[in-house]
Design a protein around this motif. Sequence first.
Motif, short mmCIF file in Angstrom:
data_model
loop_
_atom_site.label_atom_id
_atom_site.label_comp_id
_atom_site.label_asym_id
_atom_site.label_seq_id
_atom_site.Cartn_x
_atom_site.Cartn_y
_atom_site.Cartn_z
N GLY A 146 -95.04 78.55 -6.24
CA GLY A 146 -93.88 77.76 -5.84
C GLY A 146 -93.85 77.61 -4.34
O GLY A 146 -94.41 78.43 -3.60
N LEU A 199 -84.59 83.09 -7.21
CA LEU A 199 -85.52 82.48 -6.25
C LEU A 199 -85.29 83.02 -4.83
O LEU A 199 -86.21 82.94 -4.00
CB LEU A 199 -85.40 80.95 -6.30
CG LEU A 199 -85.84 80.39 -7.66
CD1 LEU A 199 -85.63 78.89 -7.73
CD2 LEU A 199 -87.30 80.73 -7.95
N HIS A 240 -87.40 85.99 -4.87
CA HIS A 240 -88.79 85.51 -4.87
C HIS A 240 -89.21 85.09 -3.46
O HIS A 240 -90.34 85.33 -3.04
CB HIS A 240 -88.88 84.33 -5.84
CG HIS A 240 -90.25 83.76 -6.01
ND1 HIS A 240 -91.30 84.49 -6.51
CD2 HIS A 240 -90.74 82.52 -5.77
CE1 HIS A 240 -92.38 83.72 -6.57
NE2 HIS A 240 -92.07 82.52 -6.12
N ARG A 268 -95.54 85.60 -10.24
CA ARG A 268 -95.60 84.13 -10.36
C ARG A 268 -94.87 83.79 -11.66
O ARG A 268 -95.12 84.40 -12.69
CB ARG A 268 -97.05 83.66 -10.39
CG ARG A 268 -97.75 83.79 -9.05
CD ARG A 268 -99.22 83.47 -9.17
NE ARG A 268 -99.90 84.46 -9.98
CZ ARG A 268 -101.02 84.24 -10.67
NH1 ARG A 268 -101.56 83.04 -10.65
NH2 ARG A 268 -101.59 85.20 -11.37
N TYR A 269 -94.00 82.80 -11.59
CA TYR A 269 -93.12 82.53 -12.72
C TYR A 269 -93.61 81.33 -13.54
O TYR A 269 -94.03 80.33 -12.99
CB TYR A 269 -91.70 82.22 -12.26
CG TYR A 269 -91.03 83.35 -11.51
CD1 TYR A 269 -91.00 84.63 -12.05
CD2 TYR A 269 -90.43 83.13 -10.28
CE1 TYR A 269 -90.38 85.66 -11.37
CE2 TYR A 269 -89.81 84.16 -9.60
CZ TYR A 269 -89.79 85.42 -10.14
OH TYR A 269 -89.19 86.44 -9.48
N LEU A 322 -87.56 72.04 -10.86
CA LEU A 322 -88.66 73.01 -10.79
C LEU A 322 -89.94 72.35 -10.31
O LEU A 322 -90.70 72.91 -9.52
CB LEU A 322 -88.89 73.65 -12.16
CG LEU A 322 -87.77 74.54 -12.70
CD1 LEU A 322 -88.08 74.96 -14.14
CD2 LEU A 322 -87.58 75.76 -11.81
N TYR A 368 -90.41 71.80 -6.52
CA TYR A 368 -90.79 72.97 -5.72
C TYR A 368 -92.06 73.64 -6.27
O TYR A 368 -92.32 74.81 -6.00
CB TYR A 368 -89.62 73.96 -5.66
CG TYR A 368 -88.48 73.38 -4.85
CD1 TYR A 368 -88.54 73.39 -3.45
CD2 TYR A 368 -87.40 72.76 -5.44
CE1 TYR A 368 -87.53 72.81 -2.69
CE2 TYR A 368 -86.39 72.18 -4.69
CZ TYR A 368 -86.46 72.21 -3.32
OH TYR A 368 -85.47 71.63 -2.56
N PHE A 373 -93.06 74.75 -9.13
CA PHE A 373 -93.06 75.88 -10.06
C PHE A 373 -93.72 75.44 -11.38
O PHE A 373 -93.72 74.27 -11.72
CB PHE A 373 -91.63 76.37 -10.32
CG PHE A 373 -91.04 77.11 -9.16
CD1 PHE A 373 -91.51 78.38 -8.81
CD2 PHE A 373 -90.03 76.55 -8.40
CE1 PHE A 373 -90.98 79.06 -7.73
CE2 PHE A 373 -89.49 77.23 -7.31
CZ PHE A 373 -89.98 78.48 -6.97
N SER A 374 -94.24 76.42 -12.09
CA SER A 374 -94.82 76.15 -13.40
C SER A 374 -93.73 76.27 -14.46
O SER A 374 -92.85 77.13 -14.34
CB SER A 374 -95.95 77.15 -13.70
OG SER A 374 -96.92 77.09 -12.68
N TYR A 375 -93.80 75.43 -15.45
CA TYR A 375 -92.77 75.45 -16.50
C TYR A 375 -93.39 75.09 -17.83
O TYR A 375 -94.50 74.58 -17.90
CB TYR A 375 -91.64 74.45 -16.15
CG TYR A 375 -92.14 73.07 -15.82
CD1 TYR A 375 -92.49 72.17 -16.81
CD2 TYR A 375 -92.28 72.67 -14.49
CE1 TYR A 375 -92.95 70.91 -16.49
CE2 TYR A 375 -92.75 71.42 -14.17
CZ TYR A 375 -93.09 70.53 -15.18
OH TYR A 375 -93.57 69.29 -14.86
#
Lengths: 195, 590
Positions: free
Chosen positions: A81, A115, A118, A125-126, A139, A142, A144-146
Amino acid sequence: MSQTFAPPALLRRLTHDNKTMGPRLAQLEFQNLSQELEQPDLFDLALDFPTIPPEVPQTFMPNIALTPVAAHLPALNVTLGRTAWMEDPDDLPVVGIWIGDLDSTTLRPALKALLRKHYITPFARYVFLCETMRVIPFLGRYDFSYDYIGPASPLEAVKRLQIRYAMVQLRDLASGAALWKAQTPPVAEPVTGQD
Amino acid sequence: MMPGEAQRRVGVLGPACDPFGQVLEDQPARAHDLFLPLISPSPDAAERSIPLDEILVLSQNEALAHLPALLQSATPVTLILRRNTLQQDHTQTEAALRMLATALKASPADHIQLCALTPEAAQYCETVTGLPVSAAPALRPVQRPETSLPLDRGQPQATFFLDTHQIRDVRRIKIDALSWGRLRRLARLHATDPNDQDLVDLCAYVSTYGPAVPALPRARRMLAVVPNGVGLGHITRMMALARALQSERETEVVFWCFSRAAEILQAAGYPIVLRQTAAHLRAHPPDWRDFETQEFALLLQTFKPDIVAYDGAMIDPFVFAALRMPGCGTCAFLWVRRGMLSPDADPLFMENEQFCDLILEPGDLAVAVDQGPTRLHQAHTRGFCQTYETQPVSLAVTLPAYSPREARKRMGLRRGIYCLISLGGAFGDWDALETALVAEAKRQKITLIWAQSPLAPPPRSQNALIRRLFPLSRYLPGIDGVVTAAGYNSFHELMLTYDKPVLFAPTNHIRMDDQVARASFAATQNWADVLQADTPEDITPKIRAFMQAVKSGTRFPQRPKQALEAAALNKRIDQMLQPYMGHASQEPET
């Protein structure tokens, strides 16, 4: 091409700049993220179709865990992220964060609290497991993985995400409770050639 | 159907692109099987939780490589014996068959059945092995194609004649581009080299023909793949096409969507499988592609679409890799590919035409100035694909708009003159333009409304009037003028459904279409005005003239009206599907 190799001095300078600018960039990104999360309507996209179906039919969510080749595939990267920085994010474990269908007044503070931690000290890592799609554009902005899992239980997605991302833990965003932990976390490869 | 509910799980051991594996789903008894690629028949710890109903080994060579595990397998095994190929001659083939037969006789295994492609091949294999060998079950008949495709595994490409619109066209295709499940529906296949006995057997095996089937016995199914893209263009266009298809015939549509704005599709009633690209994850692309291929193939085998559609210029190879996997190969591929690409765009992407049945080019009102590769270049490998250019595709045309009063009420606007600004957030450097717009609007007492994309971050200015609405077109009657980029969707939405002043601020980017050409064309037709980045001295006078037109309520009745016709689209899609309709159960022709 005039030069095959980059000059070592240039590499040293860029590495130094990266170490300096990386945290600064993350700080600025986190400031933006915090400001976004202050907006009550952040996740409210006014979608206005004349004939909204009463219920969207669910489709089969393909699951790599159903295939025998799954055991032979290397896990994919999970992004840190843009609101956090560290030199070797690959060293951090992958933790799933389940975001249920939460009210904005619950969702925004919960995301901000997570966050913020974080940003200050990245410890994982989320992969955000999302019950709805409301939070996806945020998400994504920025980096981020989802993973959108719909109304399915997050525990049903665990095996797939264990294979796909080497996920070792799953937590609930709202309560912070651990929903699942890997029984035998992957052991880091021993580093060779170094003291 | 969910895997595991009613589908038999068949592990397939052999190359994913083996032609026999690609037609397995055409065996009537296997029509609903779930085919899962195997790397080894001996399950490791992870694989033990995936029980198989059958293991299917595609050749004696694969069987010999895994023989101990196959002999000990608790799962029934069907072993396909093959005759010689160009790479493995007659003597080597017989040696392999005899070696296998010796091993099977030494360790009798009742759970292993031997099978060959044709009765002749079965007889030959029986003679060589001394073991009973049955012929593979006959395939479901398909319509006899008019096109003949000569195949030679020594040649990477096949050349053939394709009759299109009474013109005999010479076409080329890589011989492994399409699954044989699709190939047998598109062409009569014949091996040019009689020494490749396996290819001769394969061609004979798949040549089972029956009468034409008039229609699908159920709703059409489309699996639409939407790439990430720069904005909302791919999503909006595919939604417009899906709605047009559904307006004429029952059509189930599922989206395999890489866009972060997938919520829009869901709100419109479509089921979504949301994905992240390798770039999103910063993942190693080949590893990421393996995951996409396997999971896309699972969806193909469970949803069983009639059409796989892709909107965008660059098609990731995972789509084609999955379509070649066992159980995934009896649907048509529709490539939705708009024109007006940059004249500098590399035309190499057009070689993907060989994987397609139909290229649907959404019509562009500015086609007269299209200098991109889709207009001026022809792919070398076009395969069986045909091209269909529609009228302009716009979601706005299909959606009822609000009355001016209702639109303003819903947007929370009071009395006054309002101009919508929608510049797209991805690539433009709009600071100077925004400053000029704000100054001129203030001078002429026009209120600016900034359209915010669902993908964009919140605006910097706290005082600006911002609206985040989708589809925006429903609210246009409440707006007195629009300043916008000139992407395909915005351009056609405004030109087809809006009659008030429009000022285009085109952005040209290597990943995008030729917006400058499109917007300039509109200006030459007196449909709108355009701001050109290379003439900055004109920007302020043009904005001033535009704002005056907004203020005076100028109308543009000369804008075109032609838009996609759902009936014509459905007719063309049904034509594309015609070869694939032979999979209804029928008796083979004698």
